[in-house]
Scaffold this motif. Structure first.
Motif, PDB file in Angstrom:
ATOM      1  N   PRO A 123      39.140  19.652 -24.074  1.00 58.17           N
ATOM      2  CA  PRO A 123      38.189  20.321 -23.413  1.00 58.17           C
ATOM      3  C   PRO A 123      38.892  21.619 -23.056  1.00 58.17           C
ATOM      4  O   PRO A 123      40.260  21.554 -22.386  1.00 58.17           O
ATOM      5  N   HIS A 124      38.509  22.889 -23.104  1.00 56.09           N
ATOM      6  CA  HIS A 124      39.035  24.138 -22.812  1.00 56.09           C
ATOM      7  C   HIS A 124      37.794  24.986 -22.581  1.00 56.09           C
ATOM      8  O   HIS A 124      36.843  25.244 -23.332  1.00 56.09           O
ATOM      9  N   ILE A 125      38.315  26.310 -21.934  1.00 57.49           N
ATOM     10  CA  ILE A 125      37.322  27.285 -21.811  1.00 57.49           C
ATOM     11  C   ILE A 125      38.333  28.531 -22.192  1.00 57.49           C
ATOM     12  O   ILE A 125      39.226  28.993 -21.678  1.00 57.49           O
ATOM     13  N   THR A 126      37.848  29.321 -23.482  1.00 56.18           N
ATOM     14  CA  THR A 126      38.683  30.201 -23.918  1.00 56.18           C
ATOM     15  C   THR A 126      38.406  31.512 -22.898  1.00 56.18           C
ATOM     16  O   THR A 126      37.249  31.829 -22.731  1.00 56.18           O
ATOM     17  N   LEU A 127      39.688  32.018 -22.645  1.00 55.18           N
ATOM     18  CA  LEU A 127      39.552  33.244 -21.918  1.00 55.18           C
ATOM     19  C   LEU A 127      39.875  34.405 -22.678  1.00 55.18           C
ATOM     20  O   LEU A 127      39.591  35.552 -22.163  1.00 55.18           O
ATOM     21  N   GLY A 128      40.743  34.385 -23.633  1.00 58.27           N
ATOM     22  CA  GLY A 128      41.461  35.426 -24.608  1.00 58.27           C
ATOM     23  C   GLY A 128      41.680  34.688 -25.912  1.00 58.27           C
ATOM     24  O   GLY A 128      42.147  33.757 -26.016  1.00 58.27           O
ATOM     25  N   LYS A 129      41.151  35.478 -26.664  1.00 58.86           N
ATOM     26  CA  LYS A 129      41.149  35.180 -28.242  1.00 58.86           C
ATOM     27  C   LYS A 129      41.723  36.140 -29.142  1.00 58.86           C
ATOM     28  O   LYS A 129      41.293  37.520 -28.921  1.00 58.86           O
ATOM     29  N   LYS A 130      42.461  35.717 -30.112  1.00 59.05           N
ATOM     30  CA  LYS A 130      43.001  36.864 -30.972  1.00 59.05           C
ATOM     31  C   LYS A 130      43.818  37.722 -30.440  1.00 59.05           C
ATOM     32  O   LYS A 130      44.104  39.042 -30.605  1.00 59.05           O
TER      33      LYS A 130
END
Length: 175
Positions: A123-130
Motif C-alpha cells: 500500500p502506498h499513496i503516490t505523491l509524485g509520478k513521472k
C-alpha cells in the motif's frame, strides 16, 4: 485499466493533498495535479473491457466494509519515477484488501494485477509520478523537511478509470 481505491477523511486528504501540491510546485512536475489524481491507496488494479462490468461486484461490498485507521510513517519510492507516502500495513488494510480482492478475483473477463493480490501488495499513496532524477532529489529534500508521521482514516472506496483519472462509483464505508 481500472482501480479500486481507498479514500480518506477530510483531515487526511488535506495533509496528503498538500504534499502532492508541494512536490508539484517545487519540482515543476505537475503530473498529479494536472491529472486531478486525488490522494488514495490503490487496493486493486484491474484489466477489464469496461468499468460497467465491475460496478455490480464493487456494489456488493456496500454495507460490508467499515471505516478504519491508517498510520502514515514514511516516504518511499518506486524507482526511478515515483515518490509515495507509506502507511503501516495493519490488519485493517490487510482485511480491506482481501475483501476487495475476493469480490473481483473470480470475474472471468477481469485480470487482477499480480501486484495487487493478497500478500503481494504494497500500500502506498503516490505523491509524485513521472519524476526525473533531479525532480526526485528535490522532492526528497522537500519531504525530508516537511513530512511528519500522522494518523488518518479511510472513509470510502471507489472504482475509477485511469489515464485520465475518472471516478465511476464511490461507496461510503460504515462508521
Amino acid at each position: 485499466m481500472y482501480l479500486i481505491s481507498a479514500y480518506f477523511d477530510d483531515y487526511t486528504n488535506k495533509i496528503l493533498s498538500r504534499y502532492i501540491e508541494k512536490i508539484a510546485d517545487f519540482t515543476g512536475n505537475k503530473f498529479m495535479t494536472d491529472n486531478h489524481v486525488p490522494p488514495h491507496i490503490t487496493i486493486s488494479s484491474l484489466e477489464a473491457r469496461n468499468g460497467e462490468l465491475l460496478i455490480p461486484f464493487v456494489k456488493q461490498l456496500e454495507g460490508k466494509l467499515t471505516e478504519g485507521p491508517v498510520q502514515f510513517i514514511s516516504i518511499g519510492t518506486f524507482f526511478p519515477y515515483v515518490m509515495f507516502a507509506e502507511p503501516v500495513l495493519n490488519e485493517y488494510l490487510l482485511n480491506l484488501q482481501e475483501q476487495v480482492y475476493q469480490s473481483v478475483c473470480n470475474i472471468r473477463e477481469v485480470t487482477v494485477s499480480k501486484f495487487y493480490r493478497p500478500k503481494q501488495w504494497m500500500p502506498h499513496i503516490t505523491l509524485g509520478k513521472k519524476l526525473t532524477k533531479e525532480q526526485m532529489q528535490i522532492a526528497f529534500t522537500l519531504m525530508q523537511e516537511s513530512f511528519m508521521p500522522f494518523q488518518g482514516k479511510i472513509t470510502s472506496i471507489g472504482l475509477a478509470k485511469t489515464n485520465p483519472h475518472e471516478d465511476i462509483l464511490t461507496i461510503e464505508l460504515e462508521s
